[in-house]
Design an enzyme around this catalytic site. Structure first.
Site, PDB file in Angstrom:
ATOM      1  N   ASP A  57       0.411  -0.714   0.207  1.00  0.00           N
ATOM      2  CA  ASP A  57       0.251  -0.133  -0.161  1.00  0.00           C
ATOM      3  C   ASP A  57       0.899   1.577  -0.080  1.00  0.00           C
ATOM      4  O   ASP A  57       1.946   1.124   0.411  1.00  0.00           O
ATOM      5  CB  ASP A  57      -1.135  -0.310   1.540  1.00  0.00           C
ATOM      6  CG  ASP A  57      -0.036   0.471   2.463  1.00  0.00           C
ATOM      7  OD1 ASP A  57       0.816  -0.626   2.919  1.00  0.00           O
ATOM      8  OD2 ASP A  57      -0.838   0.678   3.287  1.00  0.00           O
ATOM      9  N   GLU A  68      -0.238  -1.509   5.273  1.00  0.00           N
ATOM     10  CA  GLU A  68       0.995  -1.417   6.809  1.00  0.00           C
ATOM     11  C   GLU A  68       0.935   0.256   7.148  1.00  0.00           C
ATOM     12  O   GLU A  68       0.980   0.097   8.396  1.00  0.00           O
ATOM     13  CB  GLU A  68       2.674  -1.741   6.000  1.00  0.00           C
ATOM     14  CG  GLU A  68       3.660  -0.948   6.913  1.00  0.00           C
ATOM     15  CD  GLU A  68       4.176   0.253   7.314  1.00  0.00           C
ATOM     16  OE1 GLU A  68       4.944  -0.070   8.050  1.00  0.00           O
ATOM     17  OE2 GLU A  68       3.870   1.328   6.547  1.00  0.00           O
TER      18      GLU A  68
HETATM   19 ZN    ZN Z   1       6.447   2.444   4.023  1.00  0.00          ZN
END
Ligand code: ZN
Length: 413
Positions: A83, A178
């Site tokens: 992401d 994340e």
């Molecule tokens: Zn990162």
């Protein structure tokens, strides 16, 4: 100036960066956005085609794969996130290469006023002659963390296609979400099945990080007394006024992200919403030490209690929940993964440096869950905004470090 890995790294970074894979904190689904899986599925195909084993996309959205070992050695994991940050536009990324960078300010076709210059970014001035990748001015680049993916996939390709290179089993993991702190599903440590691992999500060459913040999230919910304003005298209790007071009573000149650096922690209000009847304040609390983190939580509780005492008709509820913990607490018990990465840096001709990350990584959570997981540099710079850039040659250095690392681990077996 070109190294053997440059072409593959540049091609992969450009290809991955062009795919929008932004995560979304406000979404409850897993992964938070379906577009992240566009990168994940591409990785499944790419890893399968190059001969990686056990290539899977788990039901919680993580791509896992194995590079079988050619020699005895610990099973080592490498992890990066698919992401990109919700902090800036990530749709329609147009990566651009500035081949053999000449040291002049870099201009952006989609933002004529924007300039990336060695004058304001001194590290860029050290990269003359290198191949610099930027976006076009309208979006972030997403080298955070597509550089990490490109490095890991290029390392895997080299291991798979170089007969006679002695290394133990290598496992790969590419996580979603994340950037919104949801990259590590409780099932991941068992499915990853490694002795220890590394995230590739750091910045300058040589950085081997094993300290992150310890982090809590906090929410204050304030319930006022709602009544028609025409008849409100002595009765209305305005939740928004009280919310403003909570923020006002917290220390603003010494303990916020904009006033701290180095090893100092902070509190940070990132969202306020509500009506006169009910208001919500969302905060994050950060500190490198658990004592300091607890003190910030106690301070927030004290502010809420003090305010509640001045207005007993209001309801003020403060909840604090743990997010992640400083990975040093676990890693300092066994520094083997850190020492191995440092030695691999020296093998690759770079002096290792360890600074404390003013944030967290998937490695912070993994470490806490029993998978020791320091962070290795990728070269990513000025992340989460339109000036984001990276040197292809820095990525090549990171690839070298990973290759030295797995060979060194097998040799010391
Ligand atoms: Zn990162």
């Amino acid at each position: 100036m070109r190294t053997p890995f440059d072409a593959a790294l540049q091609e992969r970074l450009m290809r991955y960066a062009a795919i929008d894979s932004q995560s979304d904190e406000t979404s409850d689904s897993q992964p938070s956005t379906a577009i992240q899986l566009d990168v994940s599925r591409m990785l499944v195909d790419e890893l399968t085609a190059m001969g990686a084993r056990d290539v899977t996309l788990t039901e919680y959205g993580v791509v896992l794969a194995t590079v079988p070992g050619t020699a005895p050695g610990p099973t080592i994991g490498f992890c990066s996130h698919v992401d990109t940050a919700p902090a800036f536009c990530a749709t329609g990324v147009k990566p651009r290469v500035h081949r053999a960078y000449d040291g002049t300010p870099i201009r952006f076709p989609d933002a004529p006023d924007l300039e990336l210059s060695p004058e304001t970014v001194p590290y860029l001035g050290e990269k003359i002659g290198c191949d610099i990748v930027t976006a076009s001015g309208a979006t972030l680049l997403g080298a955070d963390d597509k550089a990490g993916i490109a490095i890991i996939v290029t390392m895997a390709e080299h291991l798979l296609h170089t007969p006679g290179l002695a290394h133990g089993p290598v496992r790969l993991a590419f996580t979603p979400d994340e950037e919104i702190g949801r990259g590590v599903d409780p099932r991941l440590p068992a499915d990853f099945a490694v002795d220890f691992a590394y995230t590739l999500d750091g910045s300058k060459p040589g950085e081997i990080e094993y300290e992150s913040f310890s982090a809590d999230g906090a929410e204050v919910v304030i319930t006022g007394v709602s009544i028609h304003t025409g008849w409100a005298k002595g009765k209305l209790v305005n939740a928004l006024h009280l919310a403003a007071k909570v923020v006002e009573m917290l220390p603003q000149a010494t303990m916020t992200p904009e006033t701290t650096e180095g090893r100092d922690g902070f509190w940070h209000v990132y969202e306020m919403s509500g009506t006169a009847a009910e208001a919500r304040i969302k905060l994050i609390l950060r500190d490198f030490e658990l004592g300091g983190l607890a003190a910030k939580g106690a301070m927030l509780h004290a502010v809420c209690d003090a305010l509640a005492a001045t207005e007993p008709r209001a309801g003020i509820a403060c909840t604090i929940r743990p997010q992640y913990r400083n990975m040093r607490y676990w890693l300092e018990d066994d520094m083997t993964p850190v020492d191995l990465a440092r030695a691999a840096c020296r093998d690759a001709g770079i002096e290792p440096v360890s600074t404390a990350i003013r944030g967290g990584t998937d490695g912070s959570r993994l470490t806490e869950m029993g998978v020791p997981c320091p962070n290795i540099f990728t070269g990513q710079q000025e992340i989460h905004g339109p000036l984001e850039w990276i040197s292809v040659q820095d990525m090549a250095l990171a690839t070298r470090v990973c290759l030295e690392l797995v060979q060194r681990a097998a040799r010391s077996e």
